[in-house]
Write a protein that holds these residues in place. Structure first.
Motif, mmCIF file in Angstrom:
data_model
loop_
_atom_site.group_PDB
_atom_site.id
_atom_site.type_symbol
_atom_site.label_atom_id
_atom_site.label_comp_id
_atom_site.label_asym_id
_atom_site.label_seq_id
_atom_site.Cartn_x
_atom_site.Cartn_y
_atom_site.Cartn_z
ATOM 1 N N ILE A 309 61.648 23.753 36.328
ATOM 2 C CA ILE A 309 62.413 24.815 35.666
ATOM 3 C C ILE A 309 63.365 25.469 36.674
ATOM 4 O O ILE A 309 64.547 25.697 36.380
ATOM 5 N N CYS A 310 62.857 25.764 37.878
ATOM 6 C CA CYS A 310 63.693 26.407 38.894
ATOM 7 C C CYS A 310 64.848 25.509 39.300
ATOM 8 O O CYS A 310 65.958 25.995 39.566
ATOM 9 N N ARG A 311 64.597 24.210 39.350
ATOM 10 C CA ARG A 311 65.674 23.282 39.690
ATOM 11 C C ARG A 311 66.735 23.286 38.598
ATOM 12 O O ARG A 311 67.938 23.269 38.880
ATOM 13 N N ARG A 312 66.312 23.314 37.342
ATOM 14 C CA ARG A 312 67.273 23.341 36.229
ATOM 15 C C ARG A 312 68.084 24.627 36.235
ATOM 16 O O ARG A 312 69.240 24.643 35.787
ATOM 17 N N LEU A 330 55.350 33.190 25.734
ATOM 18 C CA LEU A 330 55.578 31.850 25.183
ATOM 19 C C LEU A 330 54.783 30.754 25.867
ATOM 20 O O LEU A 330 54.693 29.645 25.343
ATOM 21 N N GLY A 331 54.223 31.047 27.032
ATOM 22 C CA GLY A 331 53.544 30.010 27.796
ATOM 23 C C GLY A 331 54.538 29.189 28.590
ATOM 24 O O GLY A 331 55.732 29.122 28.256
ATOM 25 N N LEU A 332 54.048 28.567 29.668
ATOM 26 C CA LEU A 332 54.942 27.806 30.548
ATOM 27 C C LEU A 332 55.601 26.651 29.802
ATOM 28 O O LEU A 332 56.810 26.429 29.908
ATOM 29 N N LYS A 333 54.817 25.887 29.047
ATOM 30 C CA LYS A 333 55.371 24.739 28.319
ATOM 31 C C LYS A 333 56.366 25.204 27.253
ATOM 32 O O LYS A 333 57.411 24.578 27.043
ATOM 33 N N GLY A 334 56.059 26.313 26.587
ATOM 34 C CA GLY A 334 56.976 26.829 25.575
ATOM 35 C C GLY A 334 58.313 27.228 26.163
ATOM 36 O O GLY A 334 59.371 26.959 25.583
ATOM 37 N N VAL A 335 58.277 27.850 27.336
ATOM 38 C CA VAL A 335 59.519 28.230 28.009
ATOM 39 C C VAL A 335 60.320 26.991 28.388
ATOM 40 O O VAL A 335 61.538 26.930 28.197
ATOM 41 N N ALA A 336 59.620 25.979 28.930
ATOM 42 C CA ALA A 336 60.305 24.744 29.327
ATOM 43 C C ALA A 336 60.961 24.072 28.127
ATOM 44 O O ALA A 336 62.091 23.576 28.216
ATOM 45 N N ASP A 337 60.267 24.055 26.993
ATOM 46 C CA ASP A 337 60.829 23.438 25.792
ATOM 47 C C ASP A 337 62.058 24.201 25.292
ATOM 48 O O ASP A 337 63.056 23.593 24.885
ATOM 49 N N LEU A 338 61.986 25.533 25.326
ATOM 50 C CA LEU A 338 63.126 26.328 24.866
ATOM 51 C C LEU A 338 64.338 26.172 25.772
ATOM 52 O O LEU A 338 65.483 26.243 25.325
ATOM 53 N N LEU A 339 64.088 25.933 27.058
ATOM 54 C CA LEU A 339 65.203 25.729 27.978
ATOM 55 C C LEU A 339 66.028 24.512 27.599
ATOM 56 O O LEU A 339 67.225 24.452 27.872
ATOM 57 N N ASP A 340 65.368 23.521 26.975
ATOM 58 C CA ASP A 340 66.092 22.321 26.557
ATOM 59 C C ASP A 340 67.182 22.658 25.550
ATOM 60 O O ASP A 340 68.169 21.934 25.415
ATOM 61 N N GLU A 341 67.007 23.758 24.850
ATOM 62 C CA GLU A 341 67.938 24.108 23.781
ATOM 63 C C GLU A 341 69.093 24.983 24.255
ATOM 64 O O GLU A 341 70.224 24.817 23.829
ATOM 65 N N LEU A 343 69.076 26.929 27.751
ATOM 66 C CA LEU A 343 69.011 27.421 29.121
ATOM 67 C C LEU A 343 68.868 28.941 29.175
ATOM 68 O O LEU A 343 69.177 29.567 30.183
ATOM 69 N N GLY A 344 68.397 29.550 28.089
ATOM 70 C CA GLY A 344 68.078 30.975 28.109
ATOM 71 C C GLY A 344 69.274 31.894 28.271
ATOM 72 O O GLY A 344 69.140 32.994 28.795
ATOM 73 N N LEU A 345 70.461 31.484 27.813
ATOM 74 C CA LEU A 345 71.646 32.304 28.031
ATOM 75 C C LEU A 345 71.545 33.668 27.349
ATOM 76 O O LEU A 345 72.132 34.637 27.812
ATOM 77 N N GLN A 346 70.812 33.739 26.240
ATOM 78 C CA GLN A 346 70.741 34.987 25.480
ATOM 79 C C GLN A 346 69.464 35.774 25.732
ATOM 80 O O GLN A 346 69.264 36.824 25.140
ATOM 81 N N TRP A 347 68.581 35.281 26.590
ATOM 82 C CA TRP A 347 67.314 35.992 26.805
ATOM 83 C C TRP A 347 67.566 37.306 27.531
ATOM 84 O O TRP A 347 68.202 37.316 28.594
ATOM 85 N N PRO A 348 67.077 38.414 27.001
ATOM 86 C CA PRO A 348 67.343 39.718 27.630
ATOM 87 C C PRO A 348 66.484 39.932 28.866
ATOM 88 O O PRO A 348 65.378 39.420 28.983
#
Length: 927
Positions: A309-312, A330-341, A343-348
């Motif tokens: 995740i840090c590399r991405r 969300l859990g670690l796996k949940g966060v990783a999966d959401l990043l695929d969509e 990259l968390g641009l809108q996460w506050p």
């Protein structure tokens, strides 16, 4: 006391504390938390108490009457005192207020300290503190989200603690133009006044106090800040300014410090020896994840995922904090999966952060809004590159017909200056450019909305094909077919393939697949290579069938299938189809390529005699005078086959002859059909030398083979080198070396998805356990691995593995299974004809079947002796003679046995190995 025109004004104690705090930091936003801590210190109160106090203050100050404004509510952040403030020096009331140096207590020294412990910036802070002792103006430059503000605050804090230098922190994010800059600096210094007098007061203050002026967030005011700092240089003898910006000021006195991302694990082997927790980005991620509510210890798999995740996120501190803050929910796996969509641009992020730091989207909006039309256009077009690209690549995508030649180059330079594009200098090659993944995701959205995505995607695919052509086109000679020396990123290749497959017409698709195959194979992306090449074959237009493109695609499919899936009929059929087409086309190089593949296929199946015929056929095609490289390849194929059919003398001669031919060849590497055949020849030579008694030279050649495979960078070739040097270490009972090689093989083949070699690695691990006396573990592991290798039709080492398994079963007392296993292994080896491992299998049979009678055991040992002698395997001949000496009961036979061992021992070039030492000890014992 609060007064208006000398008349006291009634105001509550809490409200007065709020007012004093706001005036003391006028021009800066104080968060709700900061104001509550000031006015209600030590108490727990709701934010509604603060709202009541501020509302009362506004009424008291008559805020809003006749246009007067005192307290501004900054939504989501806090409150700011916006009215002009003038500090009066009561000891010098007659002086002009605007020209007086402010008392130290009126300076804006409050620093934007981080919400939690800062990680990975200690060295940077130390370097900057040391530099500020020698330099007047330092610019801390880097992309948005790297943590420039945090580092600047830490530098200011450290400088105050170590040198007593008072910091004055100026947030310029809300300043507009040069006048706004001067006003913001003056406000932080506690000054007020008109125009030129105000700047004069600022200069006087800076000259009168030992201060560090921190100008934070200057990218939208670069020219104004540059001019201001230039005036400081000309008018003051000494001053100390630290600037944070996404772009350097480019003034004479400036020293630029580029802030690097936090460190994160690399994607390749380079960081394999270092744990993910050793990287600062991962440390930050884990700490913020735990603050968000994540509980429990971190497993090795979880820390690796955190590293991914840090590399991405490219080591961007802000991005890591925003993403890690969601792990608790969300859990670690949940966060990783959401990043695929997204990259968390809108996460506050934190509510008390500056607006531009609230989300990655806001951060990038801030940078994008500062760009001109040209730079915006170039940025969104370059977003199609998933990895590094050159200036030539940038021109191909971002330039338009009729553009000035420097248009794209100037835009690229501007984007680099503003830290939106990063550069790396790879030695003698061209400068490489890259967009951070977060910036790329943002710019891709802009490209999609621009309406030109399809046009730019076609340009991208065309440029990727041009880069791939560097590896040799359809007419390239045998050893010119390789991955390009400076290939495009794998992500760019796959993106181009996806677009070209769906494009109409799809003429570009087969050409891209042909060009991509060598690169995909060199990176061991076997499934991807097979999938794309099969689809390209199916989409090949009728007019393009029966030519070089179809031939290249067939070769790539055969390689990918054999190394990825195992030795099945589909591989044989693909190779034979390719050979027939190459013969029709008169393509000799392709015939040699496919014969090399057929040879590998046959040896892996255990069809050693057929492989020998294949090598001879290749030798007939390759004249050493006209094609020394092809002749070398043919000799190496012959040497491999001769080694496997147990003629070690002729095998060594053929291998050596191949290296003599190779010295005359004009070829950079011996990569043919997915193998580095030079590495293959070296490991065969390593094994043949050991079998012939040249132990020291065998070890030397084996180490060189692994090093050669590492230099070549082909995962398949490294697997081969590890497999066969590990077998020699096991023969030599060098358990430590074997363990190191086997562990690396299992990890390397598993990571690259090379299934058959992963199974071999597990089998070798079982052999190692049995050799070390861990019989139960070894038998279980070796049994499972043999079943897997049988499913994958990878049988080259199966008789050898079965023999070791029989030895392990015998040691566990399971005599029935041991008997069945060794007899089956012998039958399999004999079915092949002569087999390099027959002497060793006979020796195992003499041990396992000794219960059938002394003569039975001795008979197998005699067969081992004869087979070893016939194959010029001096080491195994000595081993068999030593076993016979232990079994000879009669003095006459014992005397013959002693003489045999003595003679063989004298012929051994190397006496340091365990075989020679055992033989020498036996001679001493029976003397």
């Amino acid at each position: 006391m609060l007064t208006r025109q000398g008349v006291p004004v009634a105001v509550g104690a809490r409200a007065l504390e709020v007012l004093i705090a706001l005036v003391g930091e006028h021009g800066r936003v104080l968060t709700h938390r900061q104001l509550i801590e000031r006015a209600w210190a030590g108490l727990t109160v709701e934010e509604s108490n603060l709202r009541v106090a501020v509302s009362g203050l506004r009424k008291t100050l008559r805020d809003g009457e006749e246009g007067a404004r005192y307290i501004e509510n900054v939504v989501g952040r806090g409150y700011c005192f916006v009215a002009p403030v003038r500090w009066l020096n009561l000891e010098a009331e007659q002086a002009t207020p605007s020209a007086l140096p402010p008392p130290a207590q009126h300076l804006s020294t409050r620093l934007p300290l981080p919400a939690a412990r800062v990680i990975g910036r200690e060295d940077v802070v130390d370097r900057l503190v040391a530099a500020l002792d020698e330099r007047s103006l330092i610019s801390l430059v880097g992309a948005g989200g790297l943590g420039k503000t945090t580092v600047a605050a830490l530098v200011a804090q450290a400088l105050k603690a170590r040198a007593g230098i008072e910091p004055v922190f100026v947030d310029l994010s809300a300043a507009d133009g040069e006048a706004g800059l001067v006003k913001a600096v003056a406000a932080a210094l506690g000054l007020d006044g008109p125009g030129r007098e105000l700047e004069a007061a600022v200069l006087t203050a800076l000259a009168s106090h030992r201060l560090l002026l921190v100008l934070d967030g200057c990218e939208h005011l670069v020219e104004a800040v540059a001019a201001f700092c230039d005036r400081l240089t000309r008018r003051l003898d000494a001053y100390c300014v630290l600037v944070t910006s996404r772009e350097a000021l480019r003034v004479e006195a400036e020293t630029v410090h580029l802030l690097e991302p936090l460190t994160f694990p690399p994607a390749d082997d380079a960081g394999a020896a270092r744990e993910p927790l050793g990287y600062s980005a991962v440390q930050l991620f884990i700490e913020r994840a735990e603050v968000s509510g994540r509980r429990g210890p971190w497993t090795a798999a979880e820390t690796r995922l955190a590293g991914d995740i840090c590399r991405r996120l490219d080591g961007l501190a802000l991005a890591i904090e925003l993403v890690a803050s969601r792990v608790g929910a969300l859990g670690l796996k949940g966060v990783a999966d959401l990043l695929d969509e997204s990259l968390g641009l809108q996460w506050p992020g934190r509510r008390d952060a500056a607006p531009r730091h609230q989300t990655l989207q806001a951060l990038l909006d801030w940078s994008h809004d500062l760009l001109g039309d040209r730079d915006r256009r170039v940025l969104r077009r370059l977003a199609l590159f998933t990895g590094p690209f050159t200036l030539k690549d940038a021109h191909a995508l971002a330039g338009d017909v009729g553009d000035d030649a420097l248009e794209v180059a100037n835009a690229l330079t501007s984007l680099v200056d503003k830290s939106l594009i990063w550069t790396s200098h790879g030695g003698a090659g061209p400068v490489q450019f890259r967009l951070l993944d977060t910036t790329r995701a943002y710019a891709l959205a802009k490209l999609t909305r621009s309406g030109e995505a399809e046009v730019i995607a076609e340009r991208h695919a065309t440029q990727v094909l041009a880069r791939l052509a560097d590896g040799g086109g359809p007419e390239a000679s045998l050893f010119q077919r390789r991955a390009p020396s400076a290939p495009p990123a794998i992500g760019d290749v796959l993106a181009a393939l996806r677009w070209a497959e769906g494009a109409r017409p799809d003429d570009l698709f087969p050409s891209l697949a042909v060009g991509a195959a060598p690169l995909l194979l060199s990176r061991a992306l076997l499934e991807e290579c097979e999938s794309w090449c099969v689809r390209a074959l199916n989409r090949l237009a009728e007019a393009r069938r029966g030519g070089g493109e179809e031939l290249r695609l067939l070769e790539a499919v055969a390689i990918a299938r054999m190394f990825g899936r195992g030795n099945h009929d589909a591989v044989r059929e693909t190779i034979e189809r390719g050979l027939a087409l190459a013969e029709r086309l008169g393509a000799r190089s392709d015939q040699v390529q496919l014969l090399a593949g057929q040879h590998i296929f046959l040896t892996r199946l255990g069809e050693f005699s057929a492989a020998l015929d294949c090598g001879r056929q290749c030798a007939e095609l390759c004249d050493p005078a006209r094609d020394p490289g092809g002749a070398a390849l043919a000799q190496w194929m012959l040497g491999t086959s001769l080694h496997l059919v147990s003629d070690q003398r002729l095998a060594q001669e053929a291998i050596d002859r191949g290296f003599a031919y190779w010295a005359a060849a004009d070829a950079d590497g011996a990569d043919v059909f997915g193998y580095d055949h030079k590495v293959r020849a070296m490991i065969v030579l390593c094994r043949a030398l050991w079998l012939r008694g040249e132990r020291a030279r065998s070890i030397e050649v084996g180490e060189a083979a692994v090093a050669e495979a590492e230099r070549g960078g082909r995962p398949v070739s490294l697997c081969i080198a590890l497999i066969y040097t590990a077998t020699v270490a096991l023969w030599d009972e060098d358990w430590e070396t074997a363990e190191r090689l086997v562990a690396r093989l299992v990890e390397h083949s598993g990571r690259h998805g090379i299934g058959p070699y992963h199974g071999v690695g597990l089998a070798l691990a079982g052999e190692l356990d049995i050799g070390r006396g861990r019989y139960a573990e070894g038998v279980e592991g070796l049994s499972q691995a043999l079943e897997r290798l049988d499913r994958e039709a990878h049988r080259i080492l199966s008789p050898a593995f079965s023999g070791t398994l029989a030895r392990g079963l015998h040691a566990l007392g399971d005599q029935a299974k041991a008997r069945r296993r060794i007899l089956a292994a012998l039958e399999d080896a004999r079915a092949i004809g002569q087999h390099y491992d027959l002497p060793r299998l006979y020796l195992i049979a003499s041990e396992v079947l000794a219960g059938d009678g002394e003569e039975v055991g001795r008979g197998y040992a005699l067969q081992a002796l004869e087979a070893a002698r016939a194959g010029s395997a001096l080491s195994l001949e000595l081993a068999a003679a030593t076993v016979l000496l232990t079994r000879d009961a009669h003095e006459e036979a014992r005397g013959e046995g002693r003489e045999r061992v003595r003679q063989l021992l004298s012929e051994m070039p190397d006496h340091d190995g365990p075989l020679a030492r055992r033989a020498a000890d036996m001679l001493s014992a029976v003397a």
